[in-house]
Design a protein around this motif. Structure first.
Motif, mmCIF file in Angstrom:
data_model
loop_
_atom_site.group_PDB
_atom_site.id
_atom_site.type_symbol
_atom_site.label_atom_id
_atom_site.label_comp_id
_atom_site.label_asym_id
_atom_site.label_seq_id
_atom_site.Cartn_x
_atom_site.Cartn_y
_atom_site.Cartn_z
ATOM 1 N N LEU A 188 53.033 47.704 36.137
ATOM 2 C CA LEU A 188 52.623 46.989 34.928
ATOM 3 C C LEU A 188 53.222 45.578 34.822
ATOM 4 C CD1 LEU A 188 52.976 49.929 32.322
ATOM 5 C CD2 LEU A 188 50.943 49.258 33.615
ATOM 6 N N ARG A 238 51.445 33.568 36.619
ATOM 7 C CA ARG A 238 51.342 34.086 37.991
ATOM 8 C C ARG A 238 52.260 33.298 38.917
ATOM 9 N NH1 ARG A 238 48.685 38.875 39.438
ATOM 10 N NH2 ARG A 238 47.554 39.443 37.575
ATOM 11 N N LEU A 258 46.457 44.216 29.229
ATOM 12 C CA LEU A 258 47.895 43.941 29.328
ATOM 13 C C LEU A 258 48.640 45.050 28.597
ATOM 14 C CD1 LEU A 258 47.874 40.124 28.503
ATOM 15 C CD2 LEU A 258 48.313 41.177 30.727
ATOM 16 N N PRO A 301 57.595 45.951 30.835
ATOM 17 C CA PRO A 301 56.187 45.574 30.681
ATOM 18 C C PRO A 301 55.811 45.217 29.246
ATOM 19 C CG PRO A 301 56.406 47.596 31.962
ATOM 20 C CD PRO A 301 57.758 47.279 31.416
ATOM 21 N N ARG A 314 53.761 36.022 31.506
ATOM 22 C CA ARG A 314 52.433 36.351 32.041
ATOM 23 C C ARG A 314 52.009 35.392 33.152
ATOM 24 N NH1 ARG A 314 52.329 41.327 30.208
ATOM 25 N NH2 ARG A 314 52.150 41.506 27.957
ATOM 26 N N ASP A 349 42.630 47.410 32.875
ATOM 27 C CA ASP A 349 42.949 45.996 33.111
ATOM 28 C C ASP A 349 43.665 45.342 31.933
ATOM 29 O OD1 ASP A 349 41.703 46.114 35.590
ATOM 30 O OD2 ASP A 349 39.727 45.803 34.679
#
Ligand SMILES: [Zn+2]
Length: 407
Positions: A167, A117, A288, A91, A115, A286
């Protein structure tokens, strides 16, 4: 001791067995020593060492004089005969290494975790990172066995797919093994990070010192790999080693499972940094994940300077960690714990002695031996190096179970 077989059908087993013995002997071994250790006939051994030499895996080294007769020629590993690549999906920061057959890191890189999606983009950027490190290391691609990826569990080992690594929301459900293999054109294996680290320790275990051991991986997450009889314990679905909900401190912070004092929550870097006052402000669920290493360095510095609050956190951490390890050792009776991973690498200087003390003095100790503490041989990149060793282990470790399959 593992012995060889003189049956012609098991040539591959004999080759891996002989190679295994040679690579674990730093000075090399003579044919006479190999014959004694394997039980192979002189003729079989001569064939095996000739094949290994032709494959470039071993070479004749120096000579050694022992007793009367002509000096014996030593056979040694050629560590740069083959290489493997290891990737640790984490993570906070992705580590990638190239490792030679002796387990030495010959190239290292770090990347911020992907990062995106979009799974295709994540795989493409991991593939680029792998191809980039191959280019930079200047190693001939034909000498690279493949890529091992170590990821937080649980994993779907059969499908080579990540499930829902904590994470790392972008990687949920990604078929990493097959998609990455297609992208880079090399074999890929996927393993849970703590098991990969255990495989790496076994690969480097020249003296068979950690054949029965607990391997504690202390990073963004915390878990254990287990070895019994020099074989890693994977479990039915290859997800063994999750100790996050072992209760180690009834006074500890509340865990998402509803209990207070679970090992995972009480020992995560965020808990230590907040209890020591190094990290302040309300937690943001929330946000990172951030690389905790600079703050862990501050915590270590405070403890080294005698800061009372920092020292109290280190003492509590040692006590909690020891409670978890003692429970595991009570169950497994292995006697050795090998500790590694990025958080351990940052804190070991101040945490090692308190932990050693607590492992002996914990009131739950039930075994007849004190639990011995050792530092990982793999360093801070334990999971990435271990991931690379998965390929080496798969190709070059002699196991009697392989013999049963080939017969
Ligand atoms: Zn819990």
């Amino acid at each position: 001791m593992r012995t060889g077989s003189n049956l012609p059908a098991v040539g591959t087993y004999n080759q891996t067995l002989v190679l295994d013995l040679i690579r674990r002997a730093p000075e090399g071994l003579s044919r006479v020593e190999l014959a004694t250790q394997t039980g192979l006939s002189a003729q079989t051994l001569s064939n095996v060492t000739r094949r290994l030499t032709e494959d470039g895996l071993i070479a004749e080294g120096g000579k050694v004089i022992s007793g009367p007769g002509k000096p014996r020629t030593l056979l040694r590993l050629r560590p740069h005969a083959r290489f493997a690549i290891g990737v640790h999906l984490d993570p906070a920061v992705d580590a990638i290494v190239v490792v030679d057959m002796a387990g030495a890191v010959v190239a290292h890189a770090e990347h911020p975790p992907g990062r995106s999606r979009d799974a295709g983009r994540l795989i493409a950027s991991m593939g680029d990172a792998v191809l980039d490190i191959i280019d930079r290391s200047g190693i001939d691609r034909t000498r690279i066995l493949g890529v091992g990826v170590a990821a937080p569990g649980p994993i779907d080992a059969g499908a080579g797919r990540l499930i829902d690594p904590p994470l790392l929301p972008a990687w949920h459900g990604v078929a990493l093994r097959d998609d990455l293999a297609k992208t880079i054109g090399l074999p890929v294996v996927l393993e849970k990070d703590v098991t990969a680290a255990a495989v790496g320790e076994l690969w480097l275990d020249r003296g068979y010192d950690v054949g029965d051991a607990i391997f504690l991986y202390y990073g963004a997450g915390i878990g254990v790999g287990i070895a019994i009889g020099s074989v890693p314990v994977r479990g039915v679905t290859a997800n063994a080693g999750d100790i996050a909900h072992l209760n180690v401190d009834p006074e500890g912070p509340r865990c998402e499972c509803g209990m207070a004092g679970c090992l995972g929550t009480t020992l995560e870097p965020d808990t230590l940094l907040r209890e020591a006052g190094v990290r302040t402000g309300p937690p943001d669920p929330d946000a990172l994940p951030i690389d905790p290493r600079p703050e862990l360095d501050i915590l270590r510095g405070l403890a080294e300077d005698g800061d009372e609050r920092a020292l109290a956190v280190i003492e509590t951490t040692a006590r909690r960690l020891a409670r978890g390890l003692v429970q595991l050792d009570n169950m497994l009776d292995v006697g050795v714990v090998v500790v590694g991973g990025p958080v351990w690498a940052r804190l070991s200087q101040v945490l090692r002695e308190p932990l050693r003390r607590c492992l002996v003095s914990d009131t739950a100790v039930r075994t007849l031996h004190p639990l011995r503490l050792r530092d990982s041989r793999l360093g801070a990149d334990a999971a990435a190096v271990g991931a690379a060793c998965l390929l080496l282990d798969g190709a070059f470790t002699a196991r009697p179970s392989d013999l049963l399959i080939t017969q």
